[in-house]
Design a protein around this motif. Structure first.
Motif, PDB file in Angstrom:
ATOM      1  N   ASP A  82       0.826  -1.217   0.000  1.00 43.74           N
ATOM      2  CA  ASP A  82       0.000   0.000   0.000  1.00 43.74           C
ATOM      3  C   ASP A  82       0.859   1.267   0.000  1.00 43.74           C
ATOM      4  N   GLU A  83       2.185   1.099  -0.208  1.00 42.95           N
ATOM      5  CA  GLU A  83       3.183   2.173  -0.316  1.00 42.95           C
ATOM      6  C   GLU A  83       3.535   2.827   1.023  1.00 42.95           C
ATOM      7  N   SER A  84       2.975   2.335   2.120  1.00 43.54           N
ATOM      8  CA  SER A  84       3.411   2.815   3.431  1.00 43.54           C
ATOM      9  C   SER A  84       4.725   2.135   3.798  1.00 43.54           C
ATOM     10  N   LYS A  85       5.434   2.715   4.764  1.00 43.98           N
ATOM     11  CA  LYS A  85       6.753   2.189   5.127  1.00 43.98           C
ATOM     12  C   LYS A  85       6.891   2.022   6.638  1.00 43.98           C
ATOM     13  N   ILE A  86       7.706   1.043   7.007  1.00 42.49           N
ATOM     14  CA  ILE A  86       8.160   0.897   8.396  1.00 42.49           C
ATOM     15  C   ILE A  86       9.662   1.125   8.382  1.00 42.49           C
ATOM     16  N   GLN A  87      10.122   2.144   9.093  1.00 44.96           N
ATOM     17  CA  GLN A  87      11.553   2.458   9.138  1.00 44.96           C
ATOM     18  C   GLN A  87      12.050   2.390  10.578  1.00 44.96           C
ATOM     19  N   LEU A  88      13.125   1.626  10.778  1.00 48.23           N
ATOM     20  CA  LEU A  88      13.666   1.416  12.122  1.00 48.23           C
ATOM     21  C   LEU A  88      15.166   1.686  12.129  1.00 48.23           C
ATOM     22  N   SER A  89      15.610   2.423  13.120  1.00 51.93           N
ATOM     23  CA  SER A  89      17.040   2.677  13.277  1.00 51.93           C
ATOM     24  C   SER A  89      17.717   1.421  13.808  1.00 51.93           C
ATOM     25  N   TYR A  90      19.038   1.435  13.819  1.00 51.44           N
ATOM     26  CA  TYR A  90      19.809   0.300  14.332  1.00 51.44           C
ATOM     27  C   TYR A  90      19.401  -0.016  15.766  1.00 51.44           C
ATOM     28  N   GLN A  91      19.216   1.017  16.573  1.00 54.15           N
ATOM     29  CA  GLN A  91      18.880   0.817  17.989  1.00 54.15           C
ATOM     30  C   GLN A  91      17.481   0.225  18.170  1.00 54.15           C
TER      31      GLN A  91
END
Length: 763
Positions: free
Chosen positions: A231-240
């Motif tokens: 659906d073109e949404s994103k999940i973005q997570l840093s290294y921590q």
């Protein structure tokens, strides 16, 4: 003929050389329960030609590259680095090959949880091969396709993990001028099953369109995970924030071979080695703009010449000392450390949610059971007997830790000794507190087990105080003694010492000893009826030790006699020489592993094929593969028995005769005990096989009985057991001891200040 199934899972990297080289298509790489690829042989197709084994890079890999390669920090243009994991060196090499109408072979996503090798013949196709992918790619028949293109004269760039580059080169069997190889700095490979479980912890797997481990769009040159949905949404997570890196970084989720990787070192197997130049600011601040800097090793003259030709296409390039490249890229020096919870992680994966699995396998500040003893001693037998006890307690369902010696930082023994190297990757180890902080040791666990070997001797008390009698453990904790030894048939100590030991033993919930003489000492000296159990080394069966041996890289090509001698002298040397002549086999000698004793003992033994720096896995494998064993060690004879080897044991009175007579007596093998001064004609009669049928049954029955005793003892609790007067006095003594320690520290600092003042005054 030896086949690829001879290679254990502890060394097989799934590189695919065997599958590709087999002329009869008899080998396929099949996913294991953990999700890793291992070769399986179709017996109907296999002709036992042995080609798969001969081309396996684990067995043989000829590396002609430079062990001290030139190292460069480099940046490509900002446009190239935008889609690159680090500095864009792969893109520059790829563009060079594409300009020559060549092909790039690398890894792309087939699905978010499946990686495959594929080709790119254009910049558009190249995009799918860019970026870091942190799990294992399926090789398939890619090596065969590559060889076909190479034979046709097409220029090829092949980029892969080091083991795959080595496997490909072994498959080819010769060099090609039109081939450029790049190995990446690999930290180890999790399985697709682990990736699948991780993604499912974040969202529905079916909703994921793509996975990117090194997305620069949000945090620039950082280790950012981005999942893009349909659906073109994103999940973005840093290294921590990304739980994946918790398991990846601490060695919990890797393939077994990654912990023994022979390619995680120099020289490297590719023409180029590519990775991130971590902490480049520390060495060359101008080479970091937070958008990515590549670490590039030029491993041979081909790479050096090509790099010089391409340097003008780079935004920045700087030659660096090799030490700056290896400092923060440990896998250029050694494999990743195996996490003790690795097997539990994969056992739970799929049965529980990823985050729950991670919680159960993370290092805890508190444990169910703490094991105390000489597990850290540089003595092979001590290490194995404690590891066996540790695993036996774990298998009873307890979260277990090995209690470290106090003030470890003050001793001269390095952390790299074989005992600690082995235990660091196989077991939980507690912090080492100061000797005056016994309350911290006490707070670590609910139950304490003092382990086996000669723990209850006069010398042990002189060195360790009453630590091995659990003097620091309070009365509300369960205290168990499993198979400690008094060393001799008498407890020769001062009356006051005997009184203290008697009191401390009365606080135990359960006591067992290793020798029958120990049963008598406890009865006569302390009025205690105790249980005789097997040495912990017998708590595990042969399969347990074969798994340890499989981790070894050693491969002896001819039958051999093994001697494991702790205290060499001329008499023992003569016995070994005579046995070697009689059995007409190579003699391999291993000495006591104690720190800094090898040279002295080697001079005394004075025999060829005496090996130094033998690690724990190798030691076990030598016993497993020996045709005959000669030893003066209690645990050496135990290993010979476990592997059902013919052996003789030379009485070692200096280390306690009762340990030998007691063990061999209940095993029904007392005739195998000889004196070093015996006439060789008497010893010669023992150079024959042993019928182990009755002995194995004795061990099996005693193992079952001893494990049952251990299980019951750990479950036992005193009723209404409140803190005693001893606990109050002990707490007060600890309090005063702590205060004294701090005063001593303050005194040291005050002396320093005083000396400084004196110096200033004199100046």
């Amino acid at each position: 003929m030896t086949r690829i199934d001879k290679i254990s899972k502890y060394h097989c990297s799934g590189c695919g050389a065997c599958e590709n080289i087999c002329p009869f298509n008899a080998i396929k790489l099949i996913k294991s329960e953990e999700g890793f690829l291992y070769p399986e042989i179709d017996e109907e197709k296999c002709t036992n030609c042995g080609l798969c084994y001969k081309r396996c890079p684990v067995v043989c890999f000829e590396n002609k590259n430079n062990p001290n390669p030139k190292a460069y920090a480099m940046m490509a243009s900002d446009k190239l680095r935008e889609k690159s994991s680090s500095g864009g060196m792969f893109s520059i090499l790829s563009d060079y090959v594409l300009e020559k109408d060549g092909l790039i072979c690398g890894v792309r996503y087939e699905t978010p949880t499946k990686l495959v090798f594929d080709f790119a013949s254009s910049k558009k196709e190249l995009e799918a091969l860019k970026g870091s992918k942190y799990f294992q790619a399926e090789v398939g028949g890619i090596y065969r396709q590559l060889k076909k293109y190479l034979e046709e004269g097409i220029n090829i760039l092949f980029s892969a993990c080091p083991c795959q580059v080595a496997g490909f080169k072994n498959y080819l069997g010769k060099d090609y001028n039109n081939l450029i190889t790049c190995d990446v700095i690999c930290h180890g490979t999790p399985s697709h099953k682990m990736i699948e479980s991780y993604i499912e912890s974040l969202c529905e797997l079916k909703d994921i369109k793509s996975l990117n481990f090194r997305d620069k769009s949000k945090y620039l040159w950082s280790t950012t995970i981005t999942l893009e949905k349909f659906d073109e949404s994103k999940i973005q997570l840093s290294y921590q924030d990304a739980k994946f890196y918790q398991a990846f970084g601490n060695g919990t989720c890797m393939r077994e071979s990654c912990y023994n990787c022979k390619f995680a070192s120099l020289p490297r197997c590719g023409d180029f080695t590519l990775g991130d130049y971590w902490h480049i600011t520390e060495f060359a601040g101008e080479m970091n703009d937070n958008y990515g800097t590549s670490c590039v090793l030029l491993n041979n003259s081909k790479a050096e010449k090509l790099y010089a030709k391409l340097e003008s296409k780079m935004k920045k390039s700087k030659e660096m000392p090799l030490s700056t490249a290896t400092k923060y890229n440990e896998q250029l020096r050694k494999p990743i450390m195996r996490n003790p919870k690795r097997n539990i992680f994969y056992k739970l994966l799929g049965k529980k949610k990823f985050n729950d699995v991670l919680k159960e396998t993370e290092m805890k500040n508190h444990f169910d059971v703490g094991v105390i003893g000489y597990w850290y001693a540089t003595n092979y037998g001590s290490v194995l007997t404690y590891y066996s006890l540790y695993k036996s307690i774990e298998e009873l369902g307890y979260n277990t830790v090995l209690i470290d010696r106090p003030d470890k930082e003050n001793d001269k023994e390095p952390q790299t000794v074989f005992s600690r190297k082995f235990m660091n990757k196989m077991a939980n180890i507690s912090p080492s507190f100061h000797a005056n902080e016994s309350d911290k040791f006490n707070a670590l666990c609910d139950k304490f087990v003092v382990g086996s070997d000669q723990m209850w001797t006069r010398d042990a008390i002189m060195i360790n105080g009453y630590r091995f009698f659990l003097d620091f453990v309070t009365d509300n904790k369960i205290k168990v003694a499993y198979a400690p030894s008094f060393g001799t048939d008498k407890f020769n100590v001062l009356p006051a010492t005997n009184t203290i030991v008697s009191y401390l033993l009365s606080r135990f919930d359960a006591i067992s000893v290793r020798e029958d003489t120990g049963v008598d000492i406890c009865k006569n000296n302390f009025g205690l009826d105790v249980k005789q159990v097997v040495d912990p080394i017998f708590l595990q069966d042969r399969d347990f030790y074969e798994n340890i041996a499989e981790m070894s890289n050693k491969n002896e090509k001819e039958p051999f006699i093994l001697s494991y001698i702790l205290d060499p002298d001329n008499e023992k040397r003569n016995i070994l020489i005579n046995i070697q002549k009689k059995l007409s086999s190579k003699l391999i000698n291993i000495l006591d592993g104690r720190y800094n004793t090898f040279e002295k003992n080697n001079q005394k033994l004075n025999l060829p094929n005496t090996y130094s720096d033998v690690n724990m896995e190798d030691w076990v494998k030598y016993f497993m593969e020996a045709k005959f064993v000669v030893t003066d060690s209690h645990h050496g004879l135990a290993m010979a028995v476990i592997f059902n080897k013919p052996f003789i044991c030379i009485m070692n009175k200096s280390r306690g005769a009762t340990r030998f007579t007691s063990l061999l007596g209940w095993l029904g093998l007392l005739e195998r005990l000889v004196d070093k001064n015996d006439d060789f004609s008497l010893i010669e009669k023992l150079l024959c096989d042993i019928d182990y049928l009755a002995t194995n049954k004795i061990i099996k029955d005693k193992r079952k009985e001893s494990l049952s005793w251990l299980k019951d003892s750990l479950n036992h609790r005193h009723e209404n057991n409140v803190a005693s007067h001893y606990d109050f006095v002990n707490a007060r003594l600890n309090e005063m001891s702590n205060r004294l320690w701090y005063l001593m520290q303050e005194n040291v600092e005050l002396k320093k200040e005083l000396n400084e003042l004196k110096k200033v005054k004199n100046d």
